[in-house]
Design a protein around this motif. Structure first.
Motif, PDB file in Angstrom:
ATOM      1  N   LEU A 370     -12.393  10.695 -22.232  1.00 29.17           N
ATOM      2  CA  LEU A 370     -13.730  10.283 -21.577  1.00 29.17           C
ATOM      3  C   LEU A 370     -14.244   8.907 -22.406  1.00 29.17           C
ATOM      4  CD1 LEU A 370     -14.881  13.985 -21.896  1.00 29.17           C
ATOM      5  CD2 LEU A 370     -13.632  13.109 -20.262  1.00 29.17           C
ATOM      6  N   TRP A 371     -15.078   8.003 -22.066  1.00 30.61           N
ATOM      7  CA  TRP A 371     -15.823   7.740 -22.165  1.00 30.61           C
ATOM      8  C   TRP A 371     -16.904   7.306 -22.914  1.00 30.61           C
ATOM      9  CZ3 TRP A 371     -19.535   3.784 -19.728  1.00 30.61           C
ATOM     10  CH2 TRP A 371     -19.930   2.505 -20.656  1.00 30.61           C
ATOM     11  N   LEU A 372     -17.563   7.335 -24.201  1.00 30.77           N
ATOM     12  CA  LEU A 372     -18.343   7.828 -24.803  1.00 30.77           C
ATOM     13  C   LEU A 372     -18.381   8.694 -24.535  1.00 30.77           C
ATOM     14  CD1 LEU A 372     -21.276   5.615 -22.688  1.00 30.77           C
ATOM     15  CD2 LEU A 372     -20.486   5.328 -25.197  1.00 30.77           C
ATOM     16  N   ASN A 373     -17.591   9.555 -24.760  1.00 33.13           N
ATOM     17  CA  ASN A 373     -17.276  11.085 -25.043  1.00 33.13           C
ATOM     18  C   ASN A 373     -17.839  12.446 -23.601  1.00 33.13           C
ATOM     19  OD1 ASN A 373     -16.341  10.674 -27.048  1.00 33.13           O
ATOM     20  ND2 ASN A 373     -16.729  12.226 -28.232  1.00 33.13           N
ATOM     21  N   ALA A 374     -17.817  11.560 -22.503  1.00 32.69           N
ATOM     22  CA  ALA A 374     -18.624  11.689 -21.837  1.00 32.69           C
ATOM     23  C   ALA A 374     -18.510  11.298 -19.930  1.00 32.69           C
ATOM     24  CB  ALA A 374     -20.161  11.055 -21.433  1.00 32.69           C
ATOM     25  N   PHE A 375     -17.682  10.676 -19.814  1.00 30.35           N
ATOM     26  CA  PHE A 375     -17.549  10.015 -17.990  1.00 30.35           C
ATOM     27  C   PHE A 375     -15.696   9.839 -18.472  1.00 30.35           C
ATOM     28  CE2 PHE A 375     -21.342   8.382 -19.495  1.00 30.35           C
ATOM     29  CZ  PHE A 375     -22.066   8.181 -18.383  1.00 30.35           C
ATOM     30  N   VAL A 376     -15.818  10.722 -17.544  1.00 29.49           N
ATOM     31  CA  VAL A 376     -14.463  10.450 -16.659  1.00 29.49           C
ATOM     32  C   VAL A 376     -13.493   9.670 -16.302  1.00 29.49           C
ATOM     33  CG1 VAL A 376     -13.241  12.746 -15.774  1.00 29.49           C
ATOM     34  CG2 VAL A 376     -14.661  13.256 -16.997  1.00 29.49           C
ATOM     35  N   PRO A 377     -12.766   9.138 -16.600  1.00 24.44           N
ATOM     36  CA  PRO A 377     -12.008   7.946 -15.895  1.00 24.44           C
ATOM     37  C   PRO A 377     -11.455   8.344 -14.216  1.00 24.44           C
ATOM     38  CG  PRO A 377     -11.448   7.916 -17.725  1.00 24.44           C
ATOM     39  CD  PRO A 377     -12.394   8.795 -17.544  1.00 24.44           C
ATOM     40  N   GLY A 378     -11.557   7.821 -13.248  1.00 25.81           N
ATOM     41  CA  GLY A 378     -11.656   8.051 -11.651  1.00 25.81           C
ATOM     42  C   GLY A 378     -12.111   9.577 -11.018  1.00 25.81           C
ATOM     43  N   HIS A 379     -12.894   9.473 -12.372  1.00 21.76           N
ATOM     44  CA  HIS A 379     -13.916  10.504 -11.433  1.00 21.76           C
ATOM     45  C   HIS A 379     -15.523  10.067 -11.807  1.00 21.76           C
ATOM     46  CE1 HIS A 379     -10.933  14.147 -10.177  1.00 21.76           C
ATOM     47  NE2 HIS A 379     -10.410  13.889 -11.094  1.00 21.76           N
ATOM     48  N   PRO A 380     -15.914   8.852 -10.586  1.00 25.23           N
ATOM     49  CA  PRO A 380     -16.843   8.593 -10.992  1.00 25.23           C
ATOM     50  C   PRO A 380     -18.789   9.730 -10.758  1.00 25.23           C
ATOM     51  CG  PRO A 380     -16.614   8.488  -9.175  1.00 25.23           C
ATOM     52  CD  PRO A 380     -15.550   8.298  -9.558  1.00 25.23           C
ATOM     53  N   THR A 381     -18.518  10.928 -10.127  1.00 24.50           N
ATOM     54  CA  THR A 381     -19.546  11.739 -10.298  1.00 24.50           C
ATOM     55  C   THR A 381     -19.049  12.987 -10.869  1.00 24.50           C
ATOM     56  OG1 THR A 381     -17.777  12.910  -8.761  1.00 24.50           O
ATOM     57  CG2 THR A 381     -19.766  10.999  -7.642  1.00 24.50           C
ATOM     58  N   LEU A 382     -18.359  13.305 -11.583  1.00 24.05           N
ATOM     59  CA  LEU A 382     -18.196  13.919 -12.726  1.00 24.05           C
ATOM     60  C   LEU A 382     -18.028  13.704 -14.743  1.00 24.05           C
ATOM     61  CD1 LEU A 382     -17.152  16.899 -13.545  1.00 24.05           C
ATOM     62  CD2 LEU A 382     -14.697  16.327 -14.118  1.00 24.05           C
ATOM     63  N   ALA A 383     -19.166  14.046 -15.565  1.00 21.16           N
ATOM     64  CA  ALA A 383     -19.937  13.748 -16.395  1.00 21.16           C
ATOM     65  C   ALA A 383     -19.316  15.459 -17.167  1.00 21.16           C
ATOM     66  CB  ALA A 383     -20.642  12.955 -16.610  1.00 21.16           C
ATOM     67  N   VAL A 384     -19.701  14.803 -18.896  1.00 19.74           N
ATOM     68  CA  VAL A 384     -19.477  15.867 -19.724  1.00 19.74           C
ATOM     69  C   VAL A 384     -19.763  16.063 -21.182  1.00 19.74           C
ATOM     70  CG1 VAL A 384     -18.003  17.181 -21.824  1.00 19.74           C
ATOM     71  CG2 VAL A 384     -16.847  16.247 -19.283  1.00 19.74           C
ATOM     72  N   THR A 385     -21.090  16.633 -21.009  1.00 18.08           N
ATOM     73  CA  THR A 385     -22.452  16.166 -21.880  1.00 18.08           C
ATOM     74  C   THR A 385     -22.260  17.046 -22.885  1.00 18.08           C
ATOM     75  OG1 THR A 385     -24.786  15.537 -21.902  1.00 18.08           O
ATOM     76  CG2 THR A 385     -24.438  17.942 -20.576  1.00 18.08           C
ATOM     77  N   GLY A 386     -22.742  16.393 -24.460  1.00 17.49           N
ATOM     78  CA  GLY A 386     -22.867  17.112 -25.604  1.00 17.49           C
ATOM     79  C   GLY A 386     -21.197  17.410 -25.951  1.00 17.49           C
ATOM     80  N   LEU A 387     -21.125  16.614 -25.757  1.00 15.27           N
ATOM     81  CA  LEU A 387     -19.275  17.266 -25.853  1.00 15.27           C
ATOM     82  C   LEU A 387     -19.173  15.624 -27.833  1.00 15.27           C
ATOM     83  CD1 LEU A 387     -16.451  18.848 -26.068  1.00 15.27           C
ATOM     84  CD2 LEU A 387     -15.790  16.772 -24.699  1.00 15.27           C
ATOM     85  N   VAL A 388     -19.901  15.770 -28.693  1.00 13.27           N
ATOM     86  CA  VAL A 388     -20.070  15.212 -29.362  1.00 13.27           C
ATOM     87  C   VAL A 388     -20.259  15.848 -30.877  1.00 13.27           C
ATOM     88  CG1 VAL A 388     -20.541  13.301 -28.467  1.00 13.27           C
ATOM     89  CG2 VAL A 388     -22.675  13.772 -28.726  1.00 13.27           C
ATOM     90  N   GLN A 389     -20.058  14.821 -32.324  1.00 17.07           N
ATOM     91  CA  GLN A 389     -20.161  15.569 -33.540  1.00 17.07           C
ATOM     92  C   GLN A 389     -20.575  14.548 -34.221  1.00 17.07           C
ATOM     93  OE1 GLN A 389     -15.984  17.395 -34.270  1.00 17.07           O
ATOM     94  NE2 GLN A 389     -16.674  19.376 -33.485  1.00 17.07           N
ATOM     95  N   PRO A 390     -22.074  14.775 -33.601  1.00 16.01           N
ATOM     96  CA  PRO A 390     -22.713  13.481 -34.534  1.00 16.01           C
ATOM     97  C   PRO A 390     -23.469  13.166 -36.338  1.00 16.01           C
ATOM     98  CG  PRO A 390     -24.355  13.796 -33.558  1.00 16.01           C
ATOM     99  CD  PRO A 390     -23.007  14.878 -32.920  1.00 16.01           C
ATOM    100  N   ASP A 391     -23.463  12.359 -36.419  1.00 16.87           N
ATOM    101  CA  ASP A 391     -23.876  12.124 -38.642  1.00 16.87           C
ATOM    102  C   ASP A 391     -25.555  12.528 -37.539  1.00 16.87           C
ATOM    103  OD1 ASP A 391     -24.124   9.940 -37.033  1.00 16.87           O
ATOM    104  OD2 ASP A 391     -23.772   9.222 -39.020  1.00 16.87           O
ATOM    105  N   SER A 392     -25.940  13.620 -37.222  1.00 16.72           N
ATOM    106  CA  SER A 392     -26.769  13.452 -36.808  1.00 16.72           C
ATOM    107  C   SER A 392     -27.150  13.972 -36.057  1.00 16.72           C
ATOM    108  CB  SER A 392     -27.966  12.291 -36.000  1.00 16.72           C
ATOM    109  OG  SER A 392     -27.472  12.315 -34.831  1.00 16.72           O
ATOM    110  N   GLY A 393     -28.764  14.890 -35.057  1.00 17.79           N
ATOM    111  CA  GLY A 393     -28.698  16.158 -34.116  1.00 17.79           C
ATOM    112  C   GLY A 393     -28.192  15.630 -33.065  1.00 17.79           C
ATOM    113  N   ILE A 394     -27.832  16.502 -32.395  1.00 12.32           N
ATOM    114  CA  ILE A 394     -27.128  16.101 -30.723  1.00 12.32           C
ATOM    115  C   ILE A 394     -27.862  15.930 -29.862  1.00 12.32           C
ATOM    116  CG2 ILE A 394     -26.661  18.510 -30.466  1.00 12.32           C
ATOM    117  CD1 ILE A 394     -23.866  18.224 -29.095  1.00 12.32           C
ATOM    118  N   PHE A 395     -28.764  16.716 -30.035  1.00 13.18           N
ATOM    119  CA  PHE A 395     -30.014  16.885 -28.557  1.00 13.18           C
ATOM    120  C   PHE A 395     -30.088  15.081 -27.892  1.00 13.18           C
ATOM    121  CE2 PHE A 395     -31.668  21.210 -30.988  1.00 13.18           C
ATOM    122  CZ  PHE A 395     -30.791  21.416 -31.372  1.00 13.18           C
ATOM    123  N   THR A 396     -30.365  14.104 -28.478  1.00 11.52           N
ATOM    124  CA  THR A 396     -30.858  12.765 -28.325  1.00 11.52           C
ATOM    125  C   THR A 396     -30.305  11.719 -28.163  1.00 11.52           C
ATOM    126  OG1 THR A 396     -32.433  12.660 -30.546  1.00 11.52           O
ATOM    127  CG2 THR A 396     -31.514  10.727 -29.489  1.00 11.52           C
TER     128      THR A 396
END
Length: 467
Positions: A370-396
């Motif tokens: 994915l790009w930005l851990n969210a956007f799917v190449p070849g599928h501009p109307t599909l997104a994955v959200t929250g698929l991150v493990q940050p050094d802070s909170g995830i909600f922001t």
């Protein structure tokens, strides 16, 4: 696709398209967007899509909001003593702050209350279908999606609806990652994954081996130190253990101040080592293995109590497990121990069981591309959200991911040529990392430095702005 004023939920007389190859009737939801999951990421997706004018149908397999933070849910990894590991200001949604009188690290029950208030404040529940699970998502008609649902547990008929876009927010901390060890099937003691751990009473009076040095593994080891008759803590390698407070402030707030000042990584690493020398000193003196990486190459473990209990002899650090025997566990240094209970705090793997893995560009190990851990190449109307493990909170981060996606969907109507150019940017940038040098293991697949990540999102926002 255009934003809709108030499409509401599917009505009985919604347009029904011709049955597909398998003869399923399809209810056409027009320009409505489907959101899968009503946890933290799903809720902010619903809110931000609605604010940008889109109709939303959100499907939640459980009977309430909160996702992983709702301890009543059968997939929730929350245990009785769970608190945030990121402090309140770096966890909350930017447009809905947590109460000022809450502690720096709120309890999981407070976090659930926060989500319930968020849902009520923005009137989100009317857009959520509770007790409904998504069993299949398929691309059709270019950039549209057929989403098949049914009542949770497999009861009742399946229903297929066609959507203009889909946001996947089903979480990634619910499918246990279980290790494989020689002889594990022969072991006569009790074995459990941390996902099944709920209360210290499960440890009381037992000889306990905790395998895994993530935040959950360390928390369980600390509780075993106080409840078990003996606790061994097995780690594959050395880790950096960060105190939750530095200079009287939550550690992530101090670190963020350095990031805001653009302090170079090498300098931040030096400051971290200096802080450790002043507080806990050399961790190898306690029997903990020396880390095989520099600090910030993986996120430090936020735990102020592990070293304390190791120093008091209540936790025995041991190396990785080599193999299991019927009544013993052999370690890689040749020692044998005799736990009654083994807790595998070995993390989770992402699962998108309703999607063909090829849609997300998943590799053989199941890691999506994915790009930005969210956007799917070849599928501009599909997104994955929250698929991150940050050094802070995830909600922001989830908030800004979904704002960006909502703006992209709106741009597809106003300026389709610019939206198409952005889609090329997604393809070119897929797989980029936002955390510098990190370990290449499944535990670190989705690690991001929140400052670097938010700057990348901001740059993407600028690319979408009309000129």
């Amino acid at each position: 696709m255009s934003p809709s004023t108030d499409p509401g939920r599917p009505e009985p007389d919604a347009t029904t398209l011709a049955p597909p190859r398998d003869a399923r009737p399809v209810s056409d939801r027009g320009d409505t967007v489907c959101v899968i999951g009503a946890g933290a990421s799903g809720l902010t997706a619903v809110k931000n899509l609605r604010e940008h004018g889109f109709g939303v149908d959100c499907y939640e397999r459980e009977t309430g909001v909160g996702g992983a933070w709702n301890w009543r849910h059968d997939r929730s990894p929350v245990y009785a003593s769970t608190h945030l590991i990121s402090s309140r200001p770096f966890t909350q949604f930017p447009d809905f702050p947590m109460p000022d009188d809450w502690p720096d690290y709120p309890h999981h029950s407070q976090v659930l209350t926060y989500f319930e208030r968020y849902a009520d404040h923005f009137d989100l529940r009317q857009h959520i279908w509770f007790g409904t699970e998504v069993i299949r998502v398929e691309p059709v008609d270019g950039d549209r999606w057929d989403v098949t649902t049914r009542s949770t547990g497999g009861y009742g008929p399946e229903r297929t609806s066609r959507y203009a876009a889909v946001v996947v927010a089903n979480g990634h901390n619910w499918s246990p990652k279980l290790p494989r060890y020689e002889g594990l099937e022969e072991f006569r003691g009790e074995i459990m994954h941390a996902s099944s751990y709920k209360d210290p009473a499960q440890l009381r009076g037992k000889r306990v081996l905790v395998v895994g040095a993530g935040n959950t593994g360390c928390d369980i080891a600390v509780e075993a130190a106080q409840q078990a008759s003996h606790c061994w803590h097995s780690t594959r390698r050395g880790y950096w253990y960060a105190p939750k407070y530095v200079l009287g402030r939550p550690a992530d707030q101090v670190n963020d101040s350095l990031l805001a000042l653009r302090v170079p990584l090498r300098v931040r690493q030096w400051l971290y080592h200096w802080t450790l020398r002043l507080t806990v000193g050399d961790l190898t003196r306690f029997g903990l293995p020396k880390p095989d990486h520099r600090v910030y190459e993986t996120h430090p473990i936020a735990n102020s109590q592990l070293v304390y209990h190791v120093g008091h002899g209540q936790i025995t650090p041991v190396p990785d497990v080599a193999r299991f025997h019927a009544k013993a566990v052999e370690l890689t240094d040749g020692r044998e121990i005799d736990p009654e209970l083994v807790v595998f705090a070995t993390g989770y793997l992402p699962r998108f069981e309703f999607l063909d893995p090829r849609v997300l560009g998943a590799d053989e190990a199941g890691r999506p591309r994915l790009w930005l851990n969210a956007f799917v190449p070849g599928h501009p109307t599909l997104a994955v959200t929250g698929l991150v493990q940050p050094d802070s909170g995830i909600f922001t981060l989830s908030h800004w991911q979904t704002v960006l996606f909502a703006r992209l969907l709106a741009l597809r109507v106003r300026r389709p040529e610019r939206a198409a150019a952005f889609a090329q940017r997604v393809t070119a940038g897929a797989g980029e990392r936002y955390s510098g040098k990190v370990k290449d293991s499944s535990r670190h697949w989705f690690e991001v430095g929140h400052a670097d990540y938010l700057r990348a999102v901001q740059r993407a926002m600028h690319e979408l702005e009309d000129k």
